[in-house]
Design an enzyme around this catalytic site. Structure first.
Site, PDB file in Angstrom:
ATOM      1  N   LYS A 141       0.851  -1.186   0.000  1.00  0.00           N
ATOM      2  CA  LYS A 141       0.000   0.000   0.000  1.00  0.00           C
ATOM      3  C   LYS A 141       0.886   1.234   0.000  1.00  0.00           C
ATOM      4  O   LYS A 141       1.979   1.229   0.596  1.00  0.00           O
ATOM      5  CB  LYS A 141      -0.886   0.026   1.261  1.00  0.00           C
ATOM      6  CG  LYS A 141      -2.171   0.772   1.064  1.00  0.00           C
ATOM      7  CD  LYS A 141      -3.217  -0.078   0.384  1.00  0.00           C
ATOM      8  CE  LYS A 141      -4.550   0.596   0.288  1.00  0.00           C
ATOM      9  NZ  LYS A 141      -5.604  -0.263  -0.242  1.00  0.00           N
TER      10      LYS A 141
ATOM     11  N   TYR B 241     -25.231   1.459  -1.722  1.00  0.00           N
ATOM     12  CA  TYR B 241     -26.307   1.743  -2.680  1.00  0.00           C
ATOM     13  C   TYR B 241     -26.429   0.597  -3.696  1.00  0.00           C
ATOM     14  O   TYR B 241     -27.523   0.072  -3.935  1.00  0.00           O
ATOM     15  CB  TYR B 241     -26.034   3.073  -3.398  1.00  0.00           C
ATOM     16  CG  TYR B 241     -26.997   3.303  -4.544  1.00  0.00           C
ATOM     17  CD1 TYR B 241     -28.283   3.798  -4.311  1.00  0.00           C
ATOM     18  CD2 TYR B 241     -26.635   2.992  -5.857  1.00  0.00           C
ATOM     19  CE1 TYR B 241     -29.180   3.967  -5.361  1.00  0.00           C
ATOM     20  CE2 TYR B 241     -27.521   3.161  -6.905  1.00  0.00           C
ATOM     21  CZ  TYR B 241     -28.796   3.656  -6.652  1.00  0.00           C
ATOM     22  OH  TYR B 241     -29.673   3.806  -7.689  1.00  0.00           O
TER      23      TYR B 241
ATOM     24  N   VAL C 253     -20.805   1.490  -2.207  1.00  0.00           N
ATOM     25  CA  VAL C 253     -21.085   0.053  -2.198  1.00  0.00           C
ATOM     26  C   VAL C 253     -22.492  -0.214  -1.670  1.00  0.00           C
ATOM     27  O   VAL C 253     -23.247  -1.013  -2.247  1.00  0.00           O
ATOM     28  CB  VAL C 253     -20.050  -0.719  -1.345  1.00  0.00           C
ATOM     29  CG1 VAL C 253     -20.339  -2.204  -1.394  1.00  0.00           C
ATOM     30  CG2 VAL C 253     -18.634  -0.448  -1.813  1.00  0.00           C
TER      31      VAL C 253
HETATM   32  P1  NAD Z   1     -18.626   5.627   0.834  1.00  0.00           P
HETATM   33  O1  NAD Z   1     -17.891   6.682   1.567  1.00  0.00           O
HETATM   34  O2  NAD Z   1     -19.096   5.897  -0.545  1.00  0.00           O
HETATM   35  O3  NAD Z   1     -19.916   5.169   1.677  1.00  0.00           O
HETATM   36  C1  NAD Z   1     -19.953   5.084   3.063  1.00  0.00           C
HETATM   37  C2  NAD Z   1     -21.309   5.611   3.493  1.00  0.00           C
HETATM   38  O4  NAD Z   1     -21.435   5.402   4.892  1.00  0.00           O
HETATM   39  C3  NAD Z   1     -21.494   7.108   3.233  1.00  0.00           C
HETATM   40  O5  NAD Z   1     -22.702   7.350   2.547  1.00  0.00           O
HETATM   41  C4  NAD Z   1     -21.522   7.715   4.646  1.00  0.00           C
HETATM   42  O6  NAD Z   1     -22.378   8.835   4.750  1.00  0.00           O
HETATM   43  C5  NAD Z   1     -22.049   6.548   5.454  1.00  0.00           C
HETATM   44  N1  NAD Z   1     -21.704   6.585   6.873  1.00  0.00           N
HETATM   45  C6  NAD Z   1     -20.571   7.071   7.459  1.00  0.00           C
HETATM   46  N2  NAD Z   1     -20.643   6.908   8.786  1.00  0.00           N
HETATM   47  C7  NAD Z   1     -21.821   6.318   9.050  1.00  0.00           C
HETATM   48  C8  NAD Z   1     -22.446   5.876  10.236  1.00  0.00           C
HETATM   49  N3  NAD Z   1     -21.882   6.041  11.436  1.00  0.00           N
HETATM   50  N4  NAD Z   1     -23.667   5.311  10.146  1.00  0.00           N
HETATM   51  C9  NAD Z   1     -24.268   5.156   8.951  1.00  0.00           C
HETATM   52  N5  NAD Z   1     -23.711   5.546   7.781  1.00  0.00           N
HETATM   53  C10 NAD Z   1     -22.502   6.118   7.842  1.00  0.00           C
HETATM   54  O7  NAD Z   1     -17.673   4.342   0.880  1.00  0.00           O
HETATM   55  P2  NAD Z   1     -17.800   3.019  -0.006  1.00  0.00           P
HETATM   56  O8  NAD Z   1     -16.872   3.109  -1.166  1.00  0.00           O
HETATM   57  O9  NAD Z   1     -19.230   2.694  -0.220  1.00  0.00           O
HETATM   58  O10 NAD Z   1     -17.162   1.964   1.000  1.00  0.00           O
HETATM   59  C11 NAD Z   1     -17.889   1.526   2.144  1.00  0.00           C
HETATM   60  C12 NAD Z   1     -17.005   0.581   2.965  1.00  0.00           C
HETATM   61  O11 NAD Z   1     -16.595  -0.529   2.173  1.00  0.00           O
HETATM   62  C13 NAD Z   1     -15.707   1.229   3.453  1.00  0.00           C
HETATM   63  O12 NAD Z   1     -15.369   0.672   4.705  1.00  0.00           O
HETATM   64  C14 NAD Z   1     -14.679   0.788   2.419  1.00  0.00           C
HETATM   65  O13 NAD Z   1     -13.375   0.769   2.954  1.00  0.00           O
HETATM   66  C15 NAD Z   1     -15.168  -0.613   2.110  1.00  0.00           C
HETATM   67  N6  NAD Z   1     -14.766  -1.084   0.789  1.00  0.00           N
HETATM   68  C16 NAD Z   1     -15.124  -0.406  -0.318  1.00  0.00           C
HETATM   69  C17 NAD Z   1     -14.749  -0.892  -1.582  1.00  0.00           C
HETATM   70  C18 NAD Z   1     -15.169  -0.166  -2.832  1.00  0.00           C
HETATM   71  O14 NAD Z   1     -15.052  -0.753  -3.940  1.00  0.00           O
HETATM   72  N7  NAD Z   1     -15.666   1.060  -2.757  1.00  0.00           N
HETATM   73  C19 NAD Z   1     -13.982  -2.075  -1.692  1.00  0.00           C
HETATM   74  C20 NAD Z   1     -13.641  -2.758  -0.505  1.00  0.00           C
HETATM   75  C21 NAD Z   1     -14.041  -2.250   0.735  1.00  0.00           C
END
Ligand code: NAD
Length: 361
Positions: free
Chosen positions: A94, A200, A198
């Protein structure tokens, strides 16, 4: 100048940086400062046993350089386990570029970072992560071939979230099959925490398969969108883990399952996209004792990594999707072995990943 053994010096963060480095069994740690662009970056390599270390490059501010180094080390460690359990021919690494107000020319910063990657001669392959995008990977590509997720590749995907969501949906199907003995998600109640990228797409996938949804997000408009589009029932973020459901899907932040809230969780399965869902690995066993099936986070959310690995290896998008679909089989195998051995699925996943990382030829 104070001596190395000075009491104050021994309390400084750098020692904890190196203890993290050693305890997580990282193999190299590189730090570079380029004076002309003001780029300050860290590359942590956890393992190259299974192949070059693959992992994204974060670009964000940190409270200190040590925080950035520790972030890179921990994330590199997680990438090794994720690649190993997903059977990818890559190790874990990383990079972190520490954002400072002095950094004004983004192109120069990423060109300089690309040179840093090039100096490592292919031991580390970089990709997008939080704060970076395809345009940055294109700049890096002008100085090194050791980058994926750039626009010269067979398929470009500006947002890996829909693919990560497919993997999480497959993981939920495996958990429902194993724990609830059901082959369909029709009527299965899933409580999703976090309706961001994710969350959504996961809600969309589950809705299409007839699942019943409860959803929360700290942004009310995000919750409302899912309520409207997928007939999801909104609840407050404080209550989502208490919802009586078949599956609790943490898709927001780390530590969704903590020592404090574990007894309030009212779901039969925990399966979501968030990284580091358990406050401590000890909670995996507590969940098992409570009869709650936990799908290890780094196994179920590997869709994004599988996708960038396929891009780097010049595979097609369909090949990446096939591998992501396979998260179902990997999880089913982990659940079955865990049940047979009377241990948690996390325990089996860790042992399998470590066997591949440290003992495979
Ligand atoms: P994102 O930031 O788009 O979505 C996270 C959502 O969670 C946001 O809408 C935010 O408002 C909401 N949120 C934050 N704190 C909150 C709380 N206390 N209660 C309820 N909702 C809350 O992030 P993402 O890309 O959707 O990723 C979500 C998780 O999945 C993260 O932990 C990320 O590390 C993990 N992840 C994502 C991917 C990817 O492809 N995007 C891949 C592997 C892991």
């Amino acid at each position: 100048m104070k001596s190395f053994t000075d009491q104050n010096a021994s309390n400084l963060a750098p020692l904890s940086v190196f203890s993290q480095f050693l305890s997580l069994r990282c193999v190299d740690l590189h730090l570079k400062h380029d004076e002309s662009s003001n780029m300050l970056a860290i590359i942590a390599i956890h393992s190259t046993h299974l192949g070059p270390a693959l992992g994204g490059c974060r670009f964000r501010a940190y409270p200190s350089i040590e925080h950035g180094i520790i972030d890179a080390i921990r994330l590199a460690h997680g990438m090794s386990y994720k690649a190993a359990i997903s059977n990818l021919p890559f190790g874990g690494g990383k990079a972190v570029i520490i954002q400072t107000p002095q950094m004004t020319n983004r192109t120069e910063i990423f060109r300089s970072f690309g040179q840093f990657v090039q100096e490592l001669g292919g031991r580390y392959i970089t990709a997008e992560d939080s704060g970076t995008g395809v345009e940055d990977m294109d700049v890096i590509r002008t100085v090194t071939p050791f980058v994926t997720g750039n626009s010269s590749q067979k398929f470009i995907c500006k947002d890996p979230s829909p693919l990560t969501a497919i993997g999480v949906r497959r993981g939920i199907q495996a958990a429902v099959k194993h724990h609830l003995h059901r082959d369909t998600l029709a009527g299965i109640h899933v409580a999703i925490c976090g309706a961001g990228h994710v969350g959504y797409y996961l809600a969309k996938e589950l809705h299409q398969l007839g699942a019943r949804l409860t959803i929360t997000d700290i942004k009310p408009e995000t919750t409302e969108r899912c309520a409207d589009e997928f007939h999801a029932t909104p609840v407050s973020p404080q209550d989502i883990h208490k919802v009586e459901s078949d599956v609790y899907a943490p898709c927001a932040l780390s530590n969704a399952v903590s020592f404090e809230n574990i007894d309030e969780i009212n779901a039969k399965i925990i399966a979501g996209s968030a990284n580091n869902q358990l406050e401590s690995p000890l909670l995996a066993e507590r969940l098992m004792q409570k009869g709650i099936l936990y799908a290890p986070d780094y196994v179920i959310n590997a869709g994004g990594l599988i996708h960038v690995a396929a891009q780097y290896n010049n595979q097609t998008e369909n090949m990446a999707k096939e591998n992501i679909e396979n998260i179902y089989n990997t999880l089913l195998m982990l659940f079955e072995r865990a049940a047979k051995e009377n241990v948690s699925p996390l325990d089996v996943a860790n042992r399998l990943a470590e066997q591949r990382l440290y003992f495979s030829n």
